[in-house]
Design a protein around this motif. Structure first.
Motif, PDB file in Angstrom:
ATOM      1  N   UNK A  15     -53.301 -53.964 -85.137  1.00 43.10           N
ATOM      2  CA  UNK A  15     -51.909 -54.236 -85.475  1.00 43.10           C
ATOM      3  C   UNK A  15     -51.250 -55.220 -84.540  1.00 43.10           C
ATOM      4  N   UNK A  16     -51.563 -55.135 -83.258  1.00 38.11           N
ATOM      5  CA  UNK A  16     -50.996 -56.105 -82.298  1.00 38.11           C
ATOM      6  C   UNK A  16     -51.418 -57.524 -82.645  1.00 38.11           C
ATOM      7  N   UNK A  66     -56.880 -53.924 -73.433  1.00 30.85           N
ATOM      8  CA  UNK A  66     -56.685 -52.555 -72.941  1.00 30.85           C
ATOM      9  C   UNK A  66     -56.922 -51.537 -74.056  1.00 30.85           C
ATOM     10  N   UNK A  67     -56.407 -51.825 -75.251  1.00 35.31           N
ATOM     11  CA  UNK A  67     -56.596 -50.896 -76.366  1.00 35.31           C
ATOM     12  C   UNK A  67     -58.064 -50.792 -76.778  1.00 35.31           C
ATOM     13  N   UNK A  68     -58.777 -51.924 -76.798  1.00 33.82           N
ATOM     14  CA  UNK A  68     -60.194 -51.868 -77.151  1.00 33.82           C
ATOM     15  C   UNK A  68     -61.015 -51.167 -76.067  1.00 33.82           C
ATOM     16  N   UNK A  69     -60.629 -51.360 -74.792  1.00 31.29           N
ATOM     17  CA  UNK A  69     -61.330 -50.634 -73.723  1.00 31.29           C
ATOM     18  C   UNK A  69     -61.111 -49.135 -73.858  1.00 31.29           C
ATOM     19  N   UNK A 104     -58.941 -38.830 -83.316  1.00 28.63           N
ATOM     20  CA  UNK A 104     -57.670 -39.354 -83.825  1.00 28.63           C
ATOM     21  C   UNK A 104     -57.070 -40.359 -82.842  1.00 28.63           C
ATOM     22  N   UNK A 105     -57.126 -40.046 -81.547  1.00 26.53           N
ATOM     23  CA  UNK A 105     -56.596 -40.967 -80.535  1.00 26.53           C
ATOM     24  C   UNK A 105     -57.396 -42.271 -80.509  1.00 26.53           C
ATOM     25  N   UNK A 106     -58.712 -42.175 -80.650  1.00 22.69           N
ATOM     26  CA  UNK A 106     -59.534 -43.392 -80.689  1.00 22.69           C
ATOM     27  C   UNK A 106     -59.173 -44.248 -81.891  1.00 22.69           C
ATOM     28  N   UNK A 107     -59.009 -43.618 -83.055  1.00 21.57           N
ATOM     29  CA  UNK A 107     -58.620 -44.379 -84.233  1.00 21.57           C
ATOM     30  C   UNK A 107     -57.258 -45.018 -84.089  1.00 21.57           C
ATOM     31  N   UNK A 114     -63.373 -47.908 -76.622  1.00 19.80           N
ATOM     32  CA  UNK A 114     -64.776 -47.747 -76.196  1.00 19.80           C
ATOM     33  C   UNK A 114     -64.966 -46.494 -75.357  1.00 19.80           C
ATOM     34  N   UNK A 115     -64.045 -46.231 -74.436  1.00 25.53           N
ATOM     35  CA  UNK A 115     -64.158 -45.030 -73.601  1.00 25.53           C
ATOM     36  C   UNK A 115     -64.021 -43.772 -74.462  1.00 25.53           C
ATOM     37  N   UNK A 116     -63.076 -43.811 -75.423  1.00 27.55           N
ATOM     38  CA  UNK A 116     -62.921 -42.661 -76.304  1.00 27.55           C
ATOM     39  C   UNK A 116     -64.139 -42.407 -77.167  1.00 27.55           C
ATOM     40  N   UNK A 117     -64.772 -43.480 -77.664  1.00 25.49           N
ATOM     41  CA  UNK A 117     -65.993 -43.310 -78.451  1.00 25.49           C
ATOM     42  C   UNK A 117     -67.115 -42.719 -77.612  1.00 25.49           C
TER      43      UNK A 117
END
Length: 294
Positions: A199-200, A157-160, A188-191, A163-166
């Motif tokens: 981290x997870x 979910x975080x990687x998806x 900043x939100x994407x990073x 990708x959407x943020x990028x």
């Protein structure tokens, strides 16, 4: 003269004298040229007539004795003819009935037919009727999620989200001549999403290495294949905790939806505290009773 006569090969028997030990059976597989407008059993013939096993041709059942050269022809209209050929095998004269022309399949030759279809009995033998079609059943395609753990799902979910943020950040960076003011917070939100995914995974590796946890046993509902049986105290506690969760949601909405706190906030908070305390009392009394009545 006697020696010469003895060495001379014996003449083949006549059809009347021959016993026909091993006749060859099939259908005629040859073509012959007829004159324009000739009349045949199938009507007016074409210039070239093909008598063979081709679908749509004129199948003539043939019986040939290679010893005496007798050829018997049985036409579809019932006529029977006999002809005398040279004794010996006649390759290519007869063929096995089939629904297609082997020469057309193997060499690309176009079959030339006489225009008369095969009898219904022969067509049924060559092309059996198809099986009756069953009812049209629409199969439902069930989308099943892969059996992944909570850590893997969180990472996905975080990687998806990354990708959407990028994608949005790239679009906002080029769609106008000046960079939008949303670009900075979005990057900043994407990073943060990407750092959280990393981290997870790191925390999962640390937890599995230093604090390994054995797999949990399946619940009673899974092993017994039935709904869990809850005692009355547990049912009361679940109902009270549900009221507590609903009350907290309503209290949060009443606290922020306007600039001033409404008058209903105070009794709602008191009711939440009362429900939570009642749930704790019910569970403590149930645990104490089970402990002393063992």
């Amino acid at each position: 003269m006697t020696v010469v006569d003895a060495r001379a090969p014996a003449s083949p028997p006549t059809p009347e004298e021959c016993e026909h030990p091993a006749p060859v059976r099939g259908v005629m597989a040859h073509e012959f040229a007829t004159y324009q407008g000739a009349m045949g059993p199938e009507g007016k013939r074409r210039t070239v007539t093909h008598y063979g096993p081709v679908l749509g041709g004129l199948p003539i059942e043939a019986w040939h004795c290679e010893l005496c050269g007798l050829l018997r022809l049985t036409f579809p209209d019932g006529r029977v003819e006999e002809r005398r050929l040279f004794p010996g095998p006649q390759p290519g004269l007869l063929a096995v009935p089939s629904a297609y022309d082997p020469d057309a399949v193997g060499y690309g030759m176009q079959a030339r037919v006489s225009g008369l279809s095969a009898p219904a009995e022969l067509m049924a033998a060559l092309l059996p009727p198809p099986a009756p079609a069953g009812p049209n059943v629409i199969e439902r395609v069930a989308a099943a999620l892969p059996p992944l753990g909570a850590v893997t799902w969180a990472t996905v979910i975080l990687l998806a989200a990354t990708c959407i943020g990028l994608l949005l950040a790239g679009y906002l960076a080029v769609y106008d001549y000046q960079t939008s003011s949303v670009e900075g917070p979005l990057v900043i939100a994407v990073g943060c999403c990407f750092a959280a995914a990393v981290g997870v995974q790191i925390l999962s590796v640390v937890q599995r290495h230093y604090f390994p946890m054995p797999p949990l046993r399946p619940s009673v509902a899974v092993t017994m294949r039935e709904r869990p049986r809850l005692d009355p105290a547990t049912r009361i506690m679940v109902a009270l905790m549900g009221l507590v969760a609903t009350g907290l949601l309503l209290a949060g909405i009443l606290a922020v939806y306007t600039y001033s706190t409404p008058a209903a906030e105070h009794p709602l908070v008191i009711g939440i505290i009362v429900c939570f305390g009642a749930a704790m009392v019910v569970k403590i009394v149930d645990a104490t009773t089970r402990h002393f009545l063992r």
